[in-house]
Design a protein around this motif. Structure first.
Motif, PDB file in Angstrom:
ATOM      1  N   ASP A   2      -2.780 -30.256  22.192  1.00 35.44           N
ATOM      2  CA  ASP A   2      -3.273 -31.418  21.443  1.00 35.44           C
ATOM      3  C   ASP A   2      -2.706 -32.700  22.057  1.00 35.44           C
ATOM      4  O   ASP A   2      -1.497 -32.944  21.985  1.00 35.44           O
ATOM      5  CB  ASP A   2      -2.830 -31.270  19.980  1.00 35.44           C
ATOM      6  N   PRO A   3      -3.533 -33.526  22.663  1.00 36.22           N
ATOM      7  CA  PRO A   3      -3.034 -34.743  23.328  1.00 36.22           C
ATOM      8  C   PRO A   3      -2.273 -35.668  22.379  1.00 36.22           C
ATOM      9  O   PRO A   3      -1.272 -36.269  22.783  1.00 36.22           O
ATOM     10  CB  PRO A   3      -4.310 -35.435  23.827  1.00 36.22           C
ATOM     11  N   ASP A   4      -2.721 -35.779  21.131  1.00 34.04           N
ATOM     12  CA  ASP A   4      -2.030 -36.670  20.199  1.00 34.04           C
ATOM     13  C   ASP A   4      -0.625 -36.174  19.901  1.00 34.04           C
ATOM     14  O   ASP A   4       0.335 -36.947  19.871  1.00 34.04           O
ATOM     15  CB  ASP A   4      -2.830 -36.797  18.897  1.00 34.04           C
ATOM     16  N   LYS A   5      -0.516 -34.849  19.692  1.00 30.64           N
ATOM     17  CA  LYS A   5       0.809 -34.277  19.442  1.00 30.64           C
ATOM     18  C   LYS A   5       1.700 -34.443  20.658  1.00 30.64           C
ATOM     19  O   LYS A   5       2.883 -34.786  20.554  1.00 30.64           O
ATOM     20  CB  LYS A   5       0.685 -32.781  19.120  1.00 30.64           C
ATOM     21  N   ALA A   6       1.120 -34.190  21.822  1.00 29.75           N
ATOM     22  CA  ALA A   6       1.902 -34.315  23.060  1.00 29.75           C
ATOM     23  C   ALA A   6       2.398 -35.748  23.212  1.00 29.75           C
ATOM     24  O   ALA A   6       3.559 -35.993  23.550  1.00 29.75           O
ATOM     25  CB  ALA A   6       1.047 -33.921  24.263  1.00 29.75           C
ATOM     26  N   ARG A   7       1.525 -36.699  22.923  1.00 33.76           N
ATOM     27  CA  ARG A   7       1.888 -38.112  23.060  1.00 33.76           C
ATOM     28  C   ARG A   7       3.059 -38.479  22.151  1.00 33.76           C
ATOM     29  O   ARG A   7       4.021 -39.119  22.560  1.00 33.76           O
ATOM     30  CB  ARG A   7       0.664 -38.975  22.737  1.00 33.76           C
ATOM     31  N   SER A   8       2.958 -38.027  20.895  1.00 31.60           N
ATOM     32  CA  SER A   8       4.028 -38.417  19.969  1.00 31.60           C
ATOM     33  C   SER A   8       5.324 -37.682  20.311  1.00 31.60           C
ATOM     34  O   SER A   8       6.424 -38.213  20.126  1.00 31.60           O
ATOM     35  CB  SER A   8       3.602 -38.171  18.521  1.00 31.60           C
ATOM     36  N   GLU A   9       5.185 -36.473  20.864  1.00 21.40           N
ATOM     37  CA  GLU A   9       6.389 -35.735  21.250  1.00 21.40           C
ATOM     38  C   GLU A   9       7.094 -36.419  22.426  1.00 21.40           C
ATOM     39  O   GLU A   9       8.315 -36.590  22.424  1.00 21.40           O
ATOM     40  CB  GLU A   9       5.996 -34.290  21.633  1.00 21.40           C
ATOM     41  N   VAL A  10       6.304 -36.830  23.423  1.00 25.79           N
ATOM     42  CA  VAL A  10       6.894 -37.496  24.588  1.00 25.79           C
ATOM     43  C   VAL A  10       7.542 -38.815  24.158  1.00 25.79           C
ATOM     44  O   VAL A  10       8.622 -39.176  24.624  1.00 25.79           O
ATOM     45  CB  VAL A  10       5.827 -37.729  25.681  1.00 25.79           C
ATOM     46  N   GLU A  11       6.892 -39.515  23.236  1.00 21.70           N
ATOM     47  CA  GLU A  11       7.472 -40.770  22.755  1.00 21.70           C
ATOM     48  C   GLU A  11       8.838 -40.518  22.107  1.00 21.70           C
ATOM     49  O   GLU A  11       9.801 -41.261  22.341  1.00 21.70           O
ATOM     50  CB  GLU A  11       6.513 -41.431  21.761  1.00 21.70           C
ATOM     51  N   GLN A  12       8.918 -39.456  21.328  1.00 20.27           N
ATOM     52  CA  GLN A  12      10.206 -39.115  20.713  1.00 20.27           C
ATOM     53  C   GLN A  12      11.245 -38.717  21.752  1.00 20.27           C
ATOM     54  O   GLN A  12      12.430 -39.051  21.631  1.00 20.27           O
ATOM     55  CB  GLN A  12      10.008 -37.975  19.695  1.00 20.27           C
ATOM     56  N   MET A  13      10.819 -37.978  22.780  1.00 17.69           N
ATOM     57  CA  MET A  13      11.759 -37.607  23.852  1.00 17.69           C
ATOM     58  C   MET A  13      12.350 -38.861  24.490  1.00 17.69           C
ATOM     59  O   MET A  13      13.556 -38.930  24.758  1.00 17.69           O
ATOM     60  CB  MET A  13      11.024 -36.817  24.945  1.00 17.69           C
ATOM     61  N   CYS A  14      11.490 -39.851  24.726  1.00 13.11           N
ATOM     62  CA  CYS A  14      11.960 -41.089  25.353  1.00 13.11           C
ATOM     63  C   CYS A  14      12.957 -41.797  24.448  1.00 13.11           C
ATOM     64  O   CYS A  14      14.013 -42.250  24.892  1.00 13.11           O
ATOM     65  CB  CYS A  14      10.781 -42.002  25.661  1.00 13.11           C
ATOM     66  N   ARG A  15      12.599 -41.886  23.163  1.00 14.00           N
ATOM     67  CA  ARG A  15      13.457 -42.636  22.250  1.00 14.00           C
ATOM     68  C   ARG A  15      14.795 -41.946  22.015  1.00 14.00           C
ATOM     69  O   ARG A  15      15.832 -42.587  21.850  1.00 14.00           O
ATOM     70  CB  ARG A  15      12.749 -42.835  20.902  1.00 14.00           C
ATOM     71  N   GLN A  16      14.770 -40.609  21.973  1.00 11.45           N
ATOM     72  CA  GLN A  16      15.987 -39.882  21.627  1.00 11.45           C
ATOM     73  C   GLN A  16      16.879 -39.578  22.823  1.00 11.45           C
ATOM     74  O   GLN A  16      18.087 -39.438  22.683  1.00 11.45           O
ATOM     75  CB  GLN A  16      15.628 -38.558  20.925  1.00 11.45           C
ATOM     76  N   LEU A  17      16.279 -39.435  24.010  1.00 10.40           N
ATOM     77  CA  LEU A  17      17.101 -38.983  25.134  1.00 10.40           C
ATOM     78  C   LEU A  17      16.873 -39.745  26.436  1.00 10.40           C
ATOM     79  O   LEU A  17      17.829 -40.155  27.094  1.00 10.40           O
ATOM     80  CB  LEU A  17      16.848 -37.489  25.391  1.00 10.40           C
ATOM     81  N   LEU A  18      15.609 -39.935  26.805  1.00 12.18           N
ATOM     82  CA  LEU A  18      15.345 -40.371  28.177  1.00 12.18           C
ATOM     83  C   LEU A  18      15.640 -41.849  28.401  1.00 12.18           C
ATOM     84  O   LEU A  18      16.070 -42.236  29.488  1.00 12.18           O
ATOM     85  CB  LEU A  18      13.896 -40.051  28.554  1.00 12.18           C
ATOM     86  N   ALA A  19      15.404 -42.669  27.404  1.00  6.20           N
ATOM     87  CA  ALA A  19      15.654 -44.106  27.550  1.00  6.20           C
ATOM     88  C   ALA A  19      16.753 -44.536  26.586  1.00  6.20           C
ATOM     89  O   ALA A  19      16.866 -44.010  25.480  1.00  6.20           O
ATOM     90  CB  ALA A  19      14.382 -44.893  27.273  1.00  6.20           C
ATOM     91  N   ASN A  20      17.557 -45.472  27.023  1.00  2.66           N
ATOM     92  CA  ASN A  20      18.516 -46.135  26.143  1.00  2.66           C
ATOM     93  C   ASN A  20      17.819 -47.393  25.630  1.00  2.66           C
ATOM     94  O   ASN A  20      17.735 -48.394  26.341  1.00  2.66           O
ATOM     95  CB  ASN A  20      19.770 -46.490  26.928  1.00  2.66           C
ATOM     96  N   MET A  21      17.337 -47.309  24.390  1.00  9.77           N
ATOM     97  CA  MET A  21      16.443 -48.373  23.902  1.00  9.77           C
ATOM     98  C   MET A  21      17.127 -49.740  23.789  1.00  9.77           C
ATOM     99  O   MET A  21      16.455 -50.760  23.646  1.00  9.77           O
ATOM    100  CB  MET A  21      15.835 -47.975  22.552  1.00  9.77           C
ATOM    101  N   VAL A  22      18.449 -49.752  23.865  1.00 13.63           N
ATOM    102  CA  VAL A  22      19.152 -51.043  23.811  1.00 13.63           C
ATOM    103  C   VAL A  22      18.885 -51.860  25.078  1.00 13.63           C
ATOM    104  O   VAL A  22      18.697 -53.069  25.025  1.00 13.63           O
ATOM    105  CB  VAL A  22      20.669 -50.823  23.626  1.00 13.63           C
ATOM    106  N   ILE A  23      18.855 -51.173  26.207  1.00  9.87           N
ATOM    107  CA  ILE A  23      18.721 -51.908  27.469  1.00  9.87           C
ATOM    108  C   ILE A  23      17.499 -51.483  28.281  1.00  9.87           C
ATOM    109  O   ILE A  23      17.208 -52.083  29.316  1.00  9.87           O
ATOM    110  CB  ILE A  23      19.982 -51.733  28.360  1.00  9.87           C
TER     111      ILE A  23
END
Lengths: 93, 93
Positions: B62-83
């Protein structure tokens, strides 16, 4: 009034460069990310590969010259051609 | 015959994720690259910013599920949202 000698006439281009490990080259950093994602509860992560993303702003008005210059930057410095591939896009900045 | 329960039905998608420093955040690594390029004789390099490029393969049809999952991966681990900021593209692998 404007200096037109040489390539740079003040126009700026931006190159968006991706440097990735070649297929078959071990990527322990990618594996570590995959494990961490699993630990965070993300199911279905099959593989992770980590590469570099580099943006270069250069003052060069001729797209062909800019393209060949960025290609040389990648080959000489940004990518290790033994284990890495690169690709890039050029656009006016 | 094929298992259709839950999200993963065996189809694999690939997310191409770019993580970049926010504007205004110092990037000494980018500066070092810019200096090295100058030393190699590349003229006209105005600025270099270094980020990360991460490819994640995930089994999710499901592309929508995949999209929201990847977004969560970025926010929780892959990117430091502060910088850092992130952006990604999704495609069938």
């Amino acid at each position: 009034m404007s200096g037109g000698v040489g390539g740079g006439t003040g126009q700026v281009m931006r190159a968006r460069i991706k440097v990735t490990l070649k297929d078959g080259v071990l990527d322990p950093q990618g594996k570590a990310i995959a494990n961490a994602l699993g630990g965070l509860g993300f199911k279905g992560v099959e593989d992770v590969r980590q590469g570099k993303y580099i943006e270069v702003k250069l003052s060069e008005s001729d797209p062909d010259k800019a393209r060949s210059e960025v290609e040389q930057m990648c080959r000489q410095l940004l990518a290790n051609m033994v284990i890495e591939d690169f690709s890039f896009e050029l656009e006016p900045a």
